[in-house]
Each structure stands twice: as C-alpha cells, then as structure tokens.
Design a protein around this motif. Structure first.
Motif, PDB file in Angstrom:
ATOM      1  N   GLU A  84      60.753  -1.498  13.662  1.00  0.00           N
ATOM      2  CA  GLU A  84      59.965  -1.749  12.448  1.00  0.00           C
ATOM      3  C   GLU A  84      58.620  -1.044  12.584  1.00  0.00           C
ATOM      4  O   GLU A  84      57.819  -1.377  13.464  1.00  0.00           O
ATOM      5  N   PRO A  85      58.361  -0.044  11.723  1.00  0.00           N
ATOM      6  CA  PRO A  85      57.070   0.661  11.797  1.00  0.00           C
ATOM      7  C   PRO A  85      55.919  -0.294  11.489  1.00  0.00           C
ATOM      8  O   PRO A  85      56.059  -1.217  10.689  1.00  0.00           O
ATOM      9  N   PRO A  86      54.773  -0.075  12.109  1.00  0.00           N
ATOM     10  CA  PRO A  86      53.614  -0.929  11.840  1.00  0.00           C
ATOM     11  C   PRO A  86      53.177  -0.807  10.376  1.00  0.00           C
ATOM     12  O   PRO A  86      53.374   0.229   9.737  1.00  0.00           O
ATOM     13  N   ASP A  87      52.579  -1.867   9.849  1.00  0.00           N
ATOM     14  CA  ASP A  87      52.122  -1.868   8.459  1.00  0.00           C
ATOM     15  C   ASP A  87      51.132  -0.738   8.189  1.00  0.00           C
ATOM     16  O   ASP A  87      51.152  -0.139   7.127  1.00  0.00           O
ATOM     17  N   ARG A  88      50.285  -0.454   9.159  1.00  0.00           N
ATOM     18  CA  ARG A  88      49.304   0.629   8.991  1.00  0.00           C
ATOM     19  C   ARG A  88      50.009   1.968   8.744  1.00  0.00           C
ATOM     20  O   ARG A  88      49.604   2.752   7.911  1.00  0.00           O
ATOM     21  N   MET A  89      51.103   2.210   9.487  1.00  0.00           N
ATOM     22  CA  MET A  89      51.861   3.450   9.329  1.00  0.00           C
ATOM     23  C   MET A  89      52.508   3.496   7.938  1.00  0.00           C
ATOM     24  O   MET A  89      52.525   4.545   7.296  1.00  0.00           O
ATOM     25  N   LYS A  90      53.011   2.365   7.491  1.00  0.00           N
ATOM     26  CA  LYS A  90      53.617   2.307   6.153  1.00  0.00           C
ATOM     27  C   LYS A  90      52.582   2.599   5.072  1.00  0.00           C
ATOM     28  O   LYS A  90      52.857   3.334   4.117  1.00  0.00           O
ATOM     29  N   ARG A  91      51.391   2.022   5.221  1.00  0.00           N
ATOM     30  CA  ARG A  91      50.330   2.251   4.228  1.00  0.00           C
ATOM     31  C   ARG A  91      49.920   3.728   4.196  1.00  0.00           C
ATOM     32  O   ARG A  91      49.717   4.302   3.137  1.00  0.00           O
ATOM     33  N   LYS A  92      49.821   4.332   5.374  1.00  0.00           N
ATOM     34  CA  LYS A  92      49.459   5.750   5.430  1.00  0.00           C
ATOM     35  C   LYS A  92      50.546   6.606   4.776  1.00  0.00           C
ATOM     36  O   LYS A  92      50.252   7.598   4.111  1.00  0.00           O
ATOM     37  N   ALA A  93      51.799   6.244   4.962  1.00  0.00           N
ATOM     38  CA  ALA A  93      52.903   6.979   4.335  1.00  0.00           C
ATOM     39  C   ALA A  93      52.807   6.886   2.818  1.00  0.00           C
ATOM     40  O   ALA A  93      52.996   7.882   2.112  1.00  0.00           O
ATOM     41  N   ILE A  94      52.497   5.710   2.313  1.00  0.00           N
ATOM     42  CA  ILE A  94      52.344   5.530   0.869  1.00  0.00           C
ATOM     43  C   ILE A  94      51.188   6.376   0.351  1.00  0.00           C
ATOM     44  O   ILE A  94      51.286   7.028  -0.696  1.00  0.00           O
ATOM     45  N   THR A  95      50.105   6.416   1.111  1.00  0.00           N
ATOM     46  CA  THR A  95      48.953   7.243   0.727  1.00  0.00           C
ATOM     47  C   THR A  95      49.340   8.718   0.667  1.00  0.00           C
ATOM     48  O   THR A  95      48.970   9.433  -0.267  1.00  0.00           O
ATOM     49  N   LEU A  96      50.103   9.189   1.658  1.00  0.00           N
ATOM     50  CA  LEU A  96      50.551  10.582   1.660  1.00  0.00           C
ATOM     51  C   LEU A  96      51.416  10.898   0.439  1.00  0.00           C
ATOM     52  O   LEU A  96      51.266  11.947  -0.186  1.00  0.00           O
ATOM     53  N   VAL A  97      52.311   9.991   0.111  1.00  0.00           N
ATOM     54  CA  VAL A  97      53.175  10.199  -1.053  1.00  0.00           C
ATOM     55  C   VAL A  97      52.338  10.282  -2.325  1.00  0.00           C
ATOM     56  O   VAL A  97      52.532  11.175  -3.153  1.00  0.00           O
ATOM     57  N   ARG A  98      51.374   9.394  -2.455  1.00  0.00           N
ATOM     58  CA  ARG A  98      50.507   9.416  -3.641  1.00  0.00           C
ATOM     59  C   ARG A  98      49.727  10.727  -3.714  1.00  0.00           C
ATOM     60  O   ARG A  98      49.589  11.314  -4.788  1.00  0.00           O
ATOM     61  N   ARG A  99      49.188  11.176  -2.578  1.00  0.00           N
ATOM     62  CA  ARG A  99      48.428  12.438  -2.575  1.00  0.00           C
ATOM     63  C   ARG A  99      49.321  13.625  -2.944  1.00  0.00           C
ATOM     64  O   ARG A  99      48.871  14.546  -3.617  1.00  0.00           O
ATOM     65  N   SER A 100      50.568  13.601  -2.476  1.00  0.00           N
ATOM     66  CA  SER A 100      51.459  14.728  -2.785  1.00  0.00           C
ATOM     67  C   SER A 100      51.839  14.775  -4.254  1.00  0.00           C
ATOM     68  O   SER A 100      52.193  15.815  -4.773  1.00  0.00           O
ATOM     69  N   MET A 101      51.690  13.651  -4.940  1.00  0.00           N
ATOM     70  CA  MET A 101      52.048  13.583  -6.365  1.00  0.00           C
ATOM     71  C   MET A 101      50.910  14.046  -7.248  1.00  0.00           C
ATOM     72  O   MET A 101      51.097  14.287  -8.433  1.00  0.00           O
ATOM     73  N   ARG A 102      49.712  14.202  -6.699  1.00  0.00           N
ATOM     74  CA  ARG A 102      48.561  14.630  -7.503  1.00  0.00           C
ATOM     75  C   ARG A 102      48.565  16.097  -7.754  1.00  0.00           C
ATOM     76  O   ARG A 102      49.009  16.919  -7.129  1.00  0.00           O
TER      77      ARG A 102
END
Length: 102
Positions: A84-102
C-alpha cells in the motif's frame, strides 16, 4: 535467411538498424532513403517542438501526461504486489495528474 541489406552510405550504422529501415520502408511502399528522410524530419520536428513546451502561469515545471501515467502505473504495480503506497505518495500522484491536465 537472405541478407536484403543494400549499400549504405552512412558509416557507423549497425546492420540491424539498416535492416529495420529497409523493413519499415518496404512496409510503407517507399524507398529506404525516402523513409529515412521522413523519419529524420519527424525527429527534428519533435525535438524543436519539445523546446516549445507550455509553461504554467505559476512557473512550476510542466508535467507531461506520460510522466503522470508512469507514476500512476508505479502505484498500481505496488498495489498489485500487495504494498500500500503511503498517502503522501498518492497525493503527489494526484497533483502530477492535475498538473499534466493543465
């Protein structure tokens, strides 16, 4: 196996690369020189366009969709292995996805 490699005018190109060019050009019904010219021009175009990446207004680095996808794939692999990846890693992944959509 018959060697279909023809005379090659560029030194330092390995036989397997020459054969790949010939195979690809034949698939597209082109001469090897024509196919190679188009491949080189396409590579030059990609390189030029890579330098023209959009910059976010907040001056943060641009994140490509490929980078975000790679991070998500890594998280999926970890979960597939029962880690199970740490929550911090999951949040950073979500941030990366959002940035790539801009």
């Amino acid at each position: 196996m018959e060697d279909t490699t023809k005379t090659w005018g560029i030194r330092g190109i390995s036989a397997d690369v020459r054969q790949a060019v010939i195979t690809q050009s034949q698939k597209q019904g082109m001469k090897a020189g024509e196919w190679l010219t188009l491949a080189i021009l396409e590579k030059i175009k990609q390189d030029r366009n890579a330098g023209k990446a959009l910059v976010a207004s907040n001056r943060k680095p641009v994140v490509s969709a490929e980078d975000a996808s790679a991070v998500l794939a890594l998280l999926e692999r970890l979960q597939g292995m029962g880690i199970e990846p740490p929550d911090r890693m999951k949040r950073k992944a979500i941030t990366l996805v959002r940035r790539s959509m801009r």
